[in-house]
Write a protein that holds these residues in place. Structure first.
Motif, PDB file in Angstrom:
ATOM      1  N   LEU A  70     -28.812 -13.554   5.732  1.00 49.20           N
ATOM      2  CA  LEU A  70     -27.381 -13.661   5.495  1.00 49.20           C
ATOM      3  C   LEU A  70     -26.689 -14.148   6.766  1.00 49.20           C
ATOM      4  O   LEU A  70     -26.806 -13.541   7.825  1.00 49.20           O
ATOM      5  CB  LEU A  70     -26.810 -12.308   5.073  1.00 49.20           C
ATOM      6  N   ALA A  71     -25.968 -15.277   6.653  1.00 45.92           N
ATOM      7  CA  ALA A  71     -25.323 -15.882   7.820  1.00 45.92           C
ATOM      8  C   ALA A  71     -23.816 -15.666   7.836  1.00 45.92           C
ATOM      9  O   ALA A  71     -23.203 -15.599   8.901  1.00 45.92           O
ATOM     10  CB  ALA A  71     -25.619 -17.384   7.853  1.00 45.92           C
ATOM     11  N   ALA A  72     -23.207 -15.568   6.650  1.00 43.17           N
ATOM     12  CA  ALA A  72     -21.749 -15.407   6.577  1.00 43.17           C
ATOM     13  C   ALA A  72     -21.360 -15.094   5.139  1.00 43.17           C
ATOM     14  O   ALA A  72     -22.167 -15.226   4.224  1.00 43.17           O
ATOM     15  CB  ALA A  72     -21.031 -16.672   7.047  1.00 43.17           C
ATOM     16  N   VAL A  73     -20.118 -14.685   4.976  1.00 39.36           N
ATOM     17  CA  VAL A  73     -19.586 -14.474   3.625  1.00 39.36           C
ATOM     18  C   VAL A  73     -18.429 -15.429   3.403  1.00 39.36           C
ATOM     19  O   VAL A  73     -17.639 -15.691   4.307  1.00 39.36           O
ATOM     20  CB  VAL A  73     -19.113 -13.023   3.404  1.00 39.36           C
ATOM     21  N   LYS A  74     -18.358 -15.970   2.211  1.00 37.41           N
ATOM     22  CA  LYS A  74     -17.282 -16.915   1.882  1.00 37.41           C
ATOM     23  C   LYS A  74     -16.008 -16.185   1.493  1.00 37.41           C
ATOM     24  O   LYS A  74     -14.911 -16.607   1.819  1.00 37.41           O
ATOM     25  CB  LYS A  74     -17.743 -17.824   0.735  1.00 37.41           C
ATOM     26  N   ASP A  75     -16.161 -15.074   0.803  1.00 42.18           N
ATOM     27  CA  ASP A  75     -15.030 -14.263   0.349  1.00 42.18           C
ATOM     28  C   ASP A  75     -14.814 -13.115   1.337  1.00 42.18           C
ATOM     29  O   ASP A  75     -15.700 -12.288   1.532  1.00 42.18           O
ATOM     30  CB  ASP A  75     -15.336 -13.720  -1.054  1.00 42.18           C
ATOM     31  N   GLN A  77     -16.818  -4.733   0.621  1.00 39.70           N
ATOM     32  CA  GLN A  77     -17.315  -3.397   0.305  1.00 39.70           C
ATOM     33  C   GLN A  77     -18.490  -3.471  -0.676  1.00 39.70           C
ATOM     34  O   GLN A  77     -19.433  -2.686  -0.581  1.00 39.70           O
ATOM     35  CB  GLN A  77     -16.185  -2.548  -0.267  1.00 39.70           C
ATOM     36  N   TYR A  78     -18.431  -4.421  -1.594  1.00 40.72           N
ATOM     37  CA  TYR A  78     -19.516  -4.631  -2.552  1.00 40.72           C
ATOM     38  C   TYR A  78     -20.782  -5.098  -1.837  1.00 40.72           C
ATOM     39  O   TYR A  78     -21.894  -4.634  -2.124  1.00 40.72           O
ATOM     40  CB  TYR A  78     -19.074  -5.654  -3.601  1.00 40.72           C
ATOM     41  N   VAL A  79     -20.602  -5.992  -0.854  1.00 38.84           N
ATOM     42  CA  VAL A  79     -21.739  -6.486  -0.066  1.00 38.84           C
ATOM     43  C   VAL A  79     -22.443  -5.317   0.628  1.00 38.84           C
ATOM     44  O   VAL A  79     -23.673  -5.214   0.623  1.00 38.84           O
ATOM     45  CB  VAL A  79     -21.279  -7.525   0.979  1.00 38.84           C
ATOM     46  N   SER A 136     -27.046 -11.018   9.118  1.00 37.82           N
ATOM     47  CA  SER A 136     -28.452 -11.109   9.544  1.00 37.82           C
ATOM     48  C   SER A 136     -29.415 -10.317   8.664  1.00 37.82           C
ATOM     49  O   SER A 136     -30.609 -10.233   8.972  1.00 37.82           O
ATOM     50  CB  SER A 136     -28.626 -10.686  11.019  1.00 37.82           C
ATOM     51  N   SER A 137     -28.935  -9.734   7.566  1.00 40.00           N
ATOM     52  CA  SER A 137     -29.839  -9.058   6.636  1.00 40.00           C
ATOM     53  C   SER A 137     -30.844 -10.051   6.057  1.00 40.00           C
ATOM     54  O   SER A 137     -30.502 -11.191   5.752  1.00 40.00           O
ATOM     55  CB  SER A 137     -29.056  -8.430   5.480  1.00 40.00           C
ATOM     56  N   ILE A 138     -32.082  -9.606   5.909  1.00 40.91           N
ATOM     57  CA  ILE A 138     -33.133 -10.433   5.304  1.00 40.91           C
ATOM     58  C   ILE A 138     -33.155 -10.156   3.802  1.00 40.91           C
ATOM     59  O   ILE A 138     -33.247  -8.998   3.382  1.00 40.91           O
ATOM     60  CB  ILE A 138     -34.511 -10.133   5.923  1.00 40.91           C
ATOM     61  N   VAL A 139     -33.056 -11.220   3.024  1.00 42.41           N
ATOM     62  CA  VAL A 139     -32.975 -11.097   1.568  1.00 42.41           C
ATOM     63  C   VAL A 139     -34.099 -11.895   0.917  1.00 42.41           C
ATOM     64  O   VAL A 139     -34.307 -13.057   1.256  1.00 42.41           O
ATOM     65  CB  VAL A 139     -31.626 -11.629   1.034  1.00 42.41           C
ATOM     66  N   LYS A 140     -34.791 -11.257  -0.005  1.00 40.59           N
ATOM     67  CA  LYS A 140     -35.800 -11.972  -0.786  1.00 40.59           C
ATOM     68  C   LYS A 140     -35.316 -12.079  -2.224  1.00 40.59           C
ATOM     69  O   LYS A 140     -34.868 -11.096  -2.818  1.00 40.59           O
ATOM     70  CB  LYS A 140     -37.145 -11.245  -0.762  1.00 40.59           C
ATOM     71  N   VAL A 141     -35.352 -13.305  -2.760  1.00 38.58           N
ATOM     72  CA  VAL A 141     -34.973 -13.515  -4.154  1.00 38.58           C
ATOM     73  C   VAL A 141     -36.200 -13.239  -5.019  1.00 38.58           C
ATOM     74  O   VAL A 141     -37.180 -13.982  -4.985  1.00 38.58           O
ATOM     75  CB  VAL A 141     -34.456 -14.945  -4.395  1.00 38.58           C
ATOM     76  N   ASN A 158     -34.377  -4.657   2.442  1.00 32.80           N
ATOM     77  CA  ASN A 158     -34.940  -3.436   3.051  1.00 32.80           C
ATOM     78  C   ASN A 158     -35.735  -2.601   2.045  1.00 32.80           C
ATOM     79  O   ASN A 158     -35.658  -1.368   2.029  1.00 32.80           O
ATOM     80  CB  ASN A 158     -33.821  -2.574   3.654  1.00 32.80           C
ATOM     81  N   GLY A 159     -36.490  -3.277   1.194  1.00 33.09           N
ATOM     82  CA  GLY A 159     -37.339  -2.585   0.238  1.00 33.09           C
ATOM     83  C   GLY A 159     -36.626  -2.111  -1.012  1.00 33.09           C
ATOM     84  O   GLY A 159     -37.262  -1.602  -1.935  1.00 33.09           O
ATOM     85  N   GLU A 160     -35.299  -2.272  -1.057  1.00 31.16           N
ATOM     86  CA  GLU A 160     -34.507  -1.859  -2.216  1.00 31.16           C
ATOM     87  C   GLU A 160     -34.171  -3.075  -3.076  1.00 31.16           C
ATOM     88  O   GLU A 160     -33.755  -4.109  -2.563  1.00 31.16           O
ATOM     89  CB  GLU A 160     -33.211  -1.172  -1.772  1.00 31.16           C
ATOM     90  N   VAL A 161     -34.325  -2.935  -4.383  1.00 33.33           N
ATOM     91  CA  VAL A 161     -34.046  -4.034  -5.310  1.00 33.33           C
ATOM     92  C   VAL A 161     -32.670  -3.851  -5.933  1.00 33.33           C
ATOM     93  O   VAL A 161     -32.306  -2.743  -6.350  1.00 33.33           O
ATOM     94  CB  VAL A 161     -35.123  -4.115  -6.411  1.00 33.33           C
ATOM     95  N   SER A 162     -31.901  -4.938  -5.992  1.00 36.68           N
ATOM     96  CA  SER A 162     -30.570  -4.917  -6.615  1.00 36.68           C
ATOM     97  C   SER A 162     -30.416  -6.145  -7.503  1.00 36.68           C
ATOM     98  O   SER A 162     -31.113  -7.147  -7.331  1.00 36.68           O
ATOM     99  CB  SER A 162     -29.464  -4.936  -5.557  1.00 36.68           C
TER     100      SER A 162
END
Length: 217
Positions: A158-163, A170-172, A180-185, A200-204
């Protein structure tokens, strides 16, 4: 001397052009960015054109001219420096700094802003990952794709948020994300593009609209 509202319009115009890598924007885009009616925008555009800060013809696209862009960069710089100061030095959360910076950005003292920049060690990005213009009006804009563009199985950061709205930020955080969070699709539904992501091992599960407001590298 520009009013606070006029400054807000110039800043909004600049933000849209930077975010979308365009030179001109439509009236409806600007109205949406400012959360006002298109008719209200049209009235303000006439004033800004009279002050020779924008390029605009009735029913046409809107663009900043050289003087308007200079003003807009100064306002954007102040806004993002104040956000950084509040976040780094006063321990405000990233969803709290935007509204306060909206007030502080209208301070006119160039000396204060330059000292603030130096105090913060000349940051290039604010707490939301947005680039901060320097004293010369130079801004470091890197191409960033959105989370919605990442293919299933790929990992990104994650590099930035548009909104920058409070509800979105708060939702993010609720999803477990931050800069800098690492996200896997993990997956994507064909029907509505609902995304399954792992942080971080949690699925959303997040919507396509959510993913389009997250910039990643």
């Amino acid at each position: 001397m520009l009013s606070f509202t006029e400054e807000n319009y110039l800043k909004a115009l600049l933000k849209i052009t930077i975010d979308n890598e365009v030179e001109e924007v439509g009236t409806n885009e600007l109205a949406q960015q400012l959360d006002v009616k298109p008719a209200t925008v049209t009235d303000m555009l006439k004033k800004l054109k009279e002050k020779q800060l924008i390029k605009y013809e009735k029913y046409g696209k809107i663009g900043l001219n050289e003087e308007g862009r200079k003003y807009a960069l100064e306002i954007l710089r102040k806004h993002r420096l104040w956000e950084t100061f509040l976040f780094e030095k006063l321990d405000f959360n990233w969803d709290e700094v935007h509204e306060i910076a909206e007030q502080l950005e209208h301070i006119k003292s160039a000396k204060l802003v330059n000292k603030l920049d130096a105090f913060l060690d000349f940051p290039q990005f604010d707490p939301h990952g947005d680039p901060i213009p320097n004293e010369l009006g130079e801004i470091k804009v890197k191409y960033r794709k959105t989370l919605a563009e990442v293919a299933v199985g790929e990992t990104c950061k994650l590099a930035a948020v548009k909104d920058n709205s409070v509800s979105f930020l708060q939702y993010v955080v609720k999803v477990g994300l931050g800069l800098s969070s690492i996200v896997k699709v993990v997956g994507r539904q064909e029907y509505d593009a609902l995304m399954e992501i792992e942080v971080n091992g949690e699925v959303s599960f997040v919507s396509e609209k959510f993913a389009e407001n997250i910039y990643v590298v």
